[in-house]
Design an enzyme around this catalytic site. Structure first.
Site, mmCIF file in Angstrom:
data_model
loop_
_atom_site.group_PDB
_atom_site.id
_atom_site.type_symbol
_atom_site.label_atom_id
_atom_site.label_comp_id
_atom_site.label_asym_id
_atom_site.label_seq_id
_atom_site.Cartn_x
_atom_site.Cartn_y
_atom_site.Cartn_z
ATOM 1 N N ILE A 155 -96.548 118.392 56.958
ATOM 2 C CA ILE A 155 -98.003 118.562 56.883
ATOM 3 C C ILE A 155 -98.697 117.196 56.928
ATOM 4 C CG2 ILE A 155 -99.903 119.338 55.407
ATOM 5 C CD1 ILE A 155 -97.948 121.570 54.413
ATOM 6 N N THR A 232 -104.182 120.000 48.688
ATOM 7 C CA THR A 232 -103.798 121.301 49.269
ATOM 8 C C THR A 232 -102.306 121.518 49.064
ATOM 9 O OG1 THR A 232 -103.424 120.292 51.436
ATOM 10 C CG2 THR A 232 -105.602 121.240 51.060
ATOM 11 N N SER A 233 -101.707 120.778 48.138
ATOM 12 C CA SER A 233 -100.244 120.815 48.026
ATOM 13 C C SER A 233 -99.770 121.732 46.893
ATOM 14 C CB SER A 233 -99.721 119.390 47.865
ATOM 15 O OG SER A 233 -98.484 119.260 48.479
ATOM 16 N N ARG A 234 -99.791 121.227 45.673
ATOM 17 C CA ARG A 234 -99.491 122.049 44.505
ATOM 18 C C ARG A 234 -100.387 121.594 43.363
ATOM 19 N NH1 ARG A 234 -97.677 125.180 47.418
ATOM 20 N NH2 ARG A 234 -95.600 126.091 47.525
ATOM 21 N N ASP A 258 -107.248 123.344 47.165
ATOM 22 C CA ASP A 258 -106.779 124.659 47.622
ATOM 23 C C ASP A 258 -105.746 125.205 46.645
ATOM 24 O OD1 ASP A 258 -106.701 126.798 49.568
ATOM 25 O OD2 ASP A 258 -104.707 126.080 50.142
ATOM 26 N N GLU A 263 -103.169 128.303 38.684
ATOM 27 C CA GLU A 263 -103.647 129.282 39.664
ATOM 28 C C GLU A 263 -102.944 130.632 39.562
ATOM 29 O OE1 GLU A 263 -102.590 127.134 43.369
ATOM 30 O OE2 GLU A 263 -101.283 128.828 43.830
ATOM 31 N N HIS A 295 -105.868 128.915 47.563
ATOM 32 C CA HIS A 295 -104.544 128.779 48.189
ATOM 33 C C HIS A 295 -104.496 129.522 49.528
ATOM 34 C CE1 HIS A 295 -100.212 127.665 46.992
ATOM 35 N NE2 HIS A 295 -100.308 127.682 48.312
ATOM 36 N N GLN A 296 -105.389 129.112 50.426
ATOM 37 C CA GLN A 296 -105.448 129.768 51.729
ATOM 38 C C GLN A 296 -105.061 128.828 52.867
ATOM 39 O OE1 GLN A 296 -110.009 130.358 51.658
ATOM 40 N NE2 GLN A 296 -109.647 129.773 53.773
ATOM 41 N N PHE A 298 -102.321 128.040 54.125
ATOM 42 C CA PHE A 298 -101.278 128.579 55.027
ATOM 43 C C PHE A 298 -101.791 129.750 55.861
ATOM 44 C CE2 PHE A 298 -100.359 132.771 53.259
ATOM 45 C CZ PHE A 298 -101.099 132.714 52.092
HETATM 46 P P1 NAI Z 1 -92.189 118.254 53.575
HETATM 47 O O1 NAI Z 1 -90.976 118.454 52.733
HETATM 48 O O2 NAI Z 1 -92.075 118.286 55.062
HETATM 49 O O3 NAI Z 1 -92.850 116.833 53.186
HETATM 50 C C1 NAI Z 1 -93.025 116.402 51.876
HETATM 51 C C2 NAI Z 1 -93.021 114.889 51.900
HETATM 52 O O4 NAI Z 1 -93.333 114.414 50.587
HETATM 53 C C3 NAI Z 1 -91.650 114.304 52.280
HETATM 54 O O5 NAI Z 1 -91.790 113.381 53.351
HETATM 55 C C4 NAI Z 1 -91.198 113.611 50.998
HETATM 56 O O6 NAI Z 1 -90.409 112.432 51.244
HETATM 57 C C5 NAI Z 1 -92.541 113.266 50.363
HETATM 58 N N1 NAI Z 1 -92.447 112.953 48.952
HETATM 59 C C6 NAI Z 1 -91.541 113.386 48.037
HETATM 60 N N2 NAI Z 1 -91.780 112.791 46.849
HETATM 61 C C7 NAI Z 1 -92.841 111.969 47.027
HETATM 62 C C8 NAI Z 1 -93.529 111.077 46.169
HETATM 63 N N3 NAI Z 1 -93.170 110.901 44.901
HETATM 64 N N4 NAI Z 1 -94.573 110.385 46.673
HETATM 65 C C9 NAI Z 1 -94.944 110.523 47.961
HETATM 66 N N5 NAI Z 1 -94.309 111.356 48.830
HETATM 67 C C10 NAI Z 1 -93.281 112.071 48.355
HETATM 68 O O7 NAI Z 1 -93.262 119.302 53.049
HETATM 69 P P2 NAI Z 1 -94.539 119.868 53.828
HETATM 70 O O8 NAI Z 1 -94.156 121.027 54.659
HETATM 71 O O9 NAI Z 1 -95.261 118.740 54.458
HETATM 72 O O10 NAI Z 1 -95.387 120.435 52.602
HETATM 73 C C11 NAI Z 1 -95.938 119.570 51.622
HETATM 74 C C12 NAI Z 1 -96.379 120.404 50.444
HETATM 75 O O11 NAI Z 1 -97.495 121.209 50.847
HETATM 76 C C13 NAI Z 1 -95.337 121.433 49.978
HETATM 77 O O12 NAI Z 1 -94.446 120.890 49.078
HETATM 78 C C14 NAI Z 1 -96.182 122.502 49.346
HETATM 79 O O13 NAI Z 1 -96.286 122.208 47.972
HETATM 80 C C15 NAI Z 1 -97.551 122.338 50.000
HETATM 81 N N6 NAI Z 1 -97.934 123.502 50.801
HETATM 82 C C16 NAI Z 1 -99.154 124.076 50.572
HETATM 83 C C17 NAI Z 1 -99.575 125.171 51.307
HETATM 84 C C18 NAI Z 1 -100.927 125.807 51.121
HETATM 85 O O14 NAI Z 1 -101.142 126.949 51.572
HETATM 86 N N7 NAI Z 1 -101.892 125.141 50.498
HETATM 87 C C19 NAI Z 1 -98.689 125.761 52.308
HETATM 88 C C20 NAI Z 1 -97.456 125.035 52.523
HETATM 89 C C21 NAI Z 1 -97.094 123.961 51.769
#
Ligand code: NAI
Length: 329
Positions: A155, A232-234, A258, A263, A295-296, A298
């Site tokens: 992302i 938008t992460s967690r 988000d 939540e 949380h939309q 996705f």
């Molecule tokens: P991903 O696994 O591809 O990327 C996560 C990145 O964070 C990795 O490059 C990792 O090295 C890095 N990371 C780990 N620890 C870290 C730290 N301490 N400091 C900085 N970077 C760090 O995951 P992706 O697909 O990019 O998703 C990211 C997050 O987005 C997910 O973990 C999830 O929580 C959230 N998410 C939210 C959604 C939503 O609907 N709002 C939908 C999908 C994911």
């Protein structure tokens, strides 16, 4: 395979049924969240299919194992809601959907950022009420601003690409720096530099013990006054009480969320005819410079199609080889 789908809504049913046309699994759709009290509803299932706010702690996993459930199929990327150590001890496999549409979340991140900057949430209401005054709606040019992107995985890299298109300077921070982001012209920075130099900060790292409350009293104090923060992460990446204090002083100039720490008791439900029980969330809603979506990120057609297909591919792989296609443990 019999799959019990928890926390399901009409859209889950629609996309999972479509994807299931090529598998023929038996799907039982349930609206309740999976938690200790509802685990019994998985009786007779080989697999449970769960989402972000289902709670798979050791107690729930123990109950699932007793019911002879063998697979947890997450229909999301994050897996912070699963006690993986307990799942391993109990011999439960866990699969997830590592990537569906990173564009969906990246684009929603920009939607929050742009709407907040130009106060679209306020402008929308004003115009509907016949108030065409501009006071309070002033934004800034995004072009030329410095944006800190924390986490440059699937992302984050898409967020960087979009921001570079807007002409932003982008600072990235990730323990595994992304060559793709560097090629896009982003600069890898340590945490202190990112906090000190960013006009806007957006979070795209997973929730782990290391990243919990990444935004806290200390990190907020190290930011530029008036910084815009987007998550938008967690939810638990952000200490919400610290952010509320910083919104009151103006140290945080705008907040787009988000996701929210608590939540699970709010999102994905229609609570519109009930008194809001969460006082912290209620306080957030009082700020004119806070924009929250439930949380939309996705929630696009493309993402739901991919989520349903990968979720069932995990189940098919487990049925065939005893291992989901994208195992977590
Ligand atoms: P991903 O696994 O591809 O990327 C996560 C990145 O964070 C990795 O490059 C990792 O090295 C890095 N990371 C780990 N620890 C870290 C730290 N301490 N400091 C900085 N970077 C760090 O995951 P992706 O697909 O990019 O998703 C990211 C997050 O987005 C997910 O973990 C999830 O929580 C959230 N998410 C939210 C959604 C939503 O609907 N709002 C939908 C999908 C994911």
């Amino acid at each position: 395979m019999h799959i019990t789908v928890f926390s399901s809504r009409a859209y889950d049913r629609r996309f999972l049924d479509q994807a299931n046309a090529s598998h023929g699994f038996t799907l039982t759709y349930l609206e309740p969240r999976l938690e200790a009290a509802t685990a019994v509803l998985a009786d007779g299932a080989d697999a449970v299919c769960v989402f972000v706010n289902d709670k798979l702690d050791a107690t729930v996993l123990q109950r699932l194992a007793t019911l002879k459930v063998r697979l947890v199929a997450l229909r999301c990327a994050g897996f912070n809601n699963v006690d993986l150590a307990a799942a391993k001890v109990l011999g439960l496999s866990v699969g997830r959907v590592p990537a569906y549409s990173p564009h969906a979340v990246a684009e929603h991140t920009l939607a929050l950022l742009l709407a907040l900057n130009r106060r679209l949430h306020r402008a929308y209401n004003r115009v509907r009420e016949g108030n065409f005054m501009l006071d309070g709606l002033m934004g800034f040019d995004l072009h030329g601003k410095t944006v800190g992107v924390v986490g440059t995985g699937r992302i984050g890299v898409n967020v960087v690409r979009i921001l570079r298109g807007f002409g932003c300077r982008v600072l990235t921070h990730d323990p595994l720096p992304s060559p793709e982001c560097l090629a896009l012209g982003a600069e890898e920075a340590d945490r202190a530099t990112l906090l000190a130099q960013s006009d806007l900060i957006t979070l795209h790292c997973p929730l782990t013990p290391d990243t919990r409350h990444w935004i806290n009293v200390g990190s907020i104090a190290a930011m530029r006054p008036g910084v815009m923060l987007i998550n938008t992460s967690r939810g638990a990446l952000v200490d919400t009480l610290a952010v509320i204090d910083a919104l009151k002083t103006g140290q945080i100039g705008a907040l787009g969320l988000d996701v929210y720490e608590e939540e699970a008791d709010l999102f994905f439900e229609d609570l519109s005819d009930q008194p809001l029980q969460d006082d912290v969330f209620a306080r957030l809603l009082t700020f004119p410079n806070v924009l929250i979506t439930g949380h939309q990120g996705f929630f696009t057609h493309e993402a739901l199609t991919a989520i349903a297909e990968t979720t069932l591919a995990n189940v098919a792989s487990f049925a065939r080889d005893g291992r989901p296609l994208h195992p977590v443990n």
